[in-house]
Design a protein around this motif. Structure first.
Motif, PDB file in Angstrom:
ATOM      1  N   LYS A  51       0.830  -1.215   0.000  1.00 42.33           N
ATOM      2  CA  LYS A  51       0.000   0.000   0.000  1.00 42.33           C
ATOM      3  C   LYS A  51       0.858   1.257   0.000  1.00 42.33           C
ATOM      4  O   LYS A  51       0.472   2.290  -0.560  1.00 42.33           O
ATOM      5  N   VAL A  52       2.036   1.188   0.643  1.00 44.69           N
ATOM      6  CA  VAL A  52       2.954   2.335   0.630  1.00 44.69           C
ATOM      7  C   VAL A  52       3.511   2.523  -0.780  1.00 44.69           C
ATOM      8  O   VAL A  52       3.484   3.633  -1.329  1.00 44.69           O
ATOM      9  N   ALA A  53       3.991   1.443  -1.383  1.00 43.51           N
ATOM     10  CA  ALA A  53       4.540   1.525  -2.745  1.00 43.51           C
ATOM     11  C   ALA A  53       3.514   2.059  -3.731  1.00 43.51           C
ATOM     12  O   ALA A  53       3.854   2.849  -4.635  1.00 43.51           O
ATOM     13  N   GLY A 247       4.670  -2.909  11.695  1.00 45.20           N
ATOM     14  CA  GLY A 247       3.804  -3.046  12.864  1.00 45.20           C
ATOM     15  C   GLY A 247       2.393  -2.571  12.614  1.00 45.20           C
ATOM     16  O   GLY A 247       1.456  -3.027  13.278  1.00 45.20           O
ATOM     17  N   ASP A 248       2.222  -1.656  11.646  1.00 41.54           N
ATOM     18  CA  ASP A 248       0.879  -1.184  11.305  1.00 41.54           C
ATOM     19  C   ASP A 248       0.031  -2.315  10.730  1.00 41.54           C
ATOM     20  O   ASP A 248      -1.198  -2.263  10.769  1.00 41.54           O
ATOM     21  N   VAL A 257       9.941  -2.744  10.547  1.00 39.50           N
ATOM     22  CA  VAL A 257      10.681  -2.216   9.395  1.00 39.50           C
ATOM     23  C   VAL A 257       9.907  -1.021   8.869  1.00 39.50           C
ATOM     24  O   VAL A 257       8.676  -1.077   8.730  1.00 39.50           O
ATOM     25  N   GLY A 258      10.607   0.074   8.599  1.00 40.24           N
ATOM     26  CA  GLY A 258       9.968   1.295   8.116  1.00 40.24           C
ATOM     27  C   GLY A 258       9.883   1.327   6.598  1.00 40.24           C
ATOM     28  O   GLY A 258      10.778   0.835   5.901  1.00 40.24           O
ATOM     29  N   TYR A 259       8.796   1.913   6.095  1.00 35.26           N
ATOM     30  CA  TYR A 259       8.564   2.011   4.651  1.00 35.26           C
ATOM     31  C   TYR A 259       8.170   3.443   4.294  1.00 35.26           C
ATOM     32  O   TYR A 259       7.325   4.036   4.976  1.00 35.26           O
TER      33      TYR A 259
END
Length: 265
Positions: A51-53, A247-248, A257-259
């Motif tokens: 969803k971030v990408a 974690g979301d 891990v951050g995105y």
């Protein structure tokens, strides 16, 4: 033919399931092309970072060739490698821009397939491009095992020069996740500082922040190469479209891990 290495792991193997997952990633996003020269996209499993990408791919313009810079997680192959194989995904096959690849011969970038064979960072971007643009584009996959500032900037400059000479419309994608396996609040704090330097298009500042924070951003070399190439072709601003962490999705915020989805215009 470069066969998929992580289909069935990072994203679905069956085309119909992959298309369904990609559709879910774009849910709620307006497809609206912007004048994006460069971008940063995560490369985790789609369930975590898809969803971030999608925030990047929803605004990415149609290009002749997408240059995808990815880090080398496997340790195989040359320090900096370009692939000229045809790349297969569950959604079809993609051709490499061999004209641009040939232009890299004799440079710091080696023609080397081994660096790409098992590496996921570039592969996971391809179904997103196919979902948006079908097969109507070429790619230039460049894998960086060496990610120091001097190497990354040299690679970015090389590709920008080739792009200018070619007359083609190119877009540059850096495949990178951000902080790895820290508590969510720590990851966000570190990532905010690193992202701040990226939004300022400040490559030396990014490296300084990475070293000072001991930040575990895996694709910092690809980010630097993308920023270099984008700036060379006239980019003068960057924007953070979305930030989240594993974690979301998982609910476990103890080691995330951050995105980040970032565009450069």
């Amino acid at each position: 033919m470069r066969q998929p290495a992580v289909a069935g792991q990072f994203y679905p193997l069956r085309p119909e399931n992959l298309e369904k997952e990609l559709k879910q990633c774009f849910e709620g996003l307006e497809i609206r092309e912007r004048n994006v020269l460069g971008a940063i996209c995560p490369h985790a499993g789609y369930v975590y970072s898809g969803k971030v990408a999608a925030h990047v791919y929803a605004v990415l313009p149609k290009a002749d060739t997408y240059v995808i810079f990815g880090p080398n997680h496997t340790g195989y192959g040359s320090p900096v490698s370009v692939s000229t194989d045809t790349w297969k995904t569950p959604l079809g096959s993609l051709e490499v821009d061999r004209e641009l690849a040939d232009g890299l011969s004799g440079s710091i970038v080696d023609l080397d397939e081994l660096g790409h064979r098992y590496e996921h960072s570039i592969e996971v971007q391809l179904p997103f491009l196919q979902y948006r643009f079908d097969q109507d584009f070429m790619i230039l996959p460049i894998c960086l095992g060496m990610q120091d500032e001097e190497t990354a900037v040299e690679v970015g400059n090389l590709v920008a020069e080739l792009a200018s000479k070619s007359g083609k419309k190119l877009a540059f994608i850096a495949s990178s996740d951000f902080t790895h396996y820290e508590p969510a609040n720590v990851a966000r704090e570190i990532d905010n500082e690193v992202i701040g330097t990226i939004l300022n298009l400040d490559i030396p500042g990014m490296y300084e922040k990475l070293y000072r924070k001991n930040a575990s951003v895996c694709g910092y070399g690809p980010i630097a190469a993308m920023l270099t190439a984008s700036k060379k072709l006239g980019a003068n601003r960057a924007e953070l479209l979305k930030y989240s962490n594993s974690g979301d999705v998982s609910g476990d915020t103890s080691a995330v891990v951050g995105y980040a989805a970032i565009i450069v215009e």
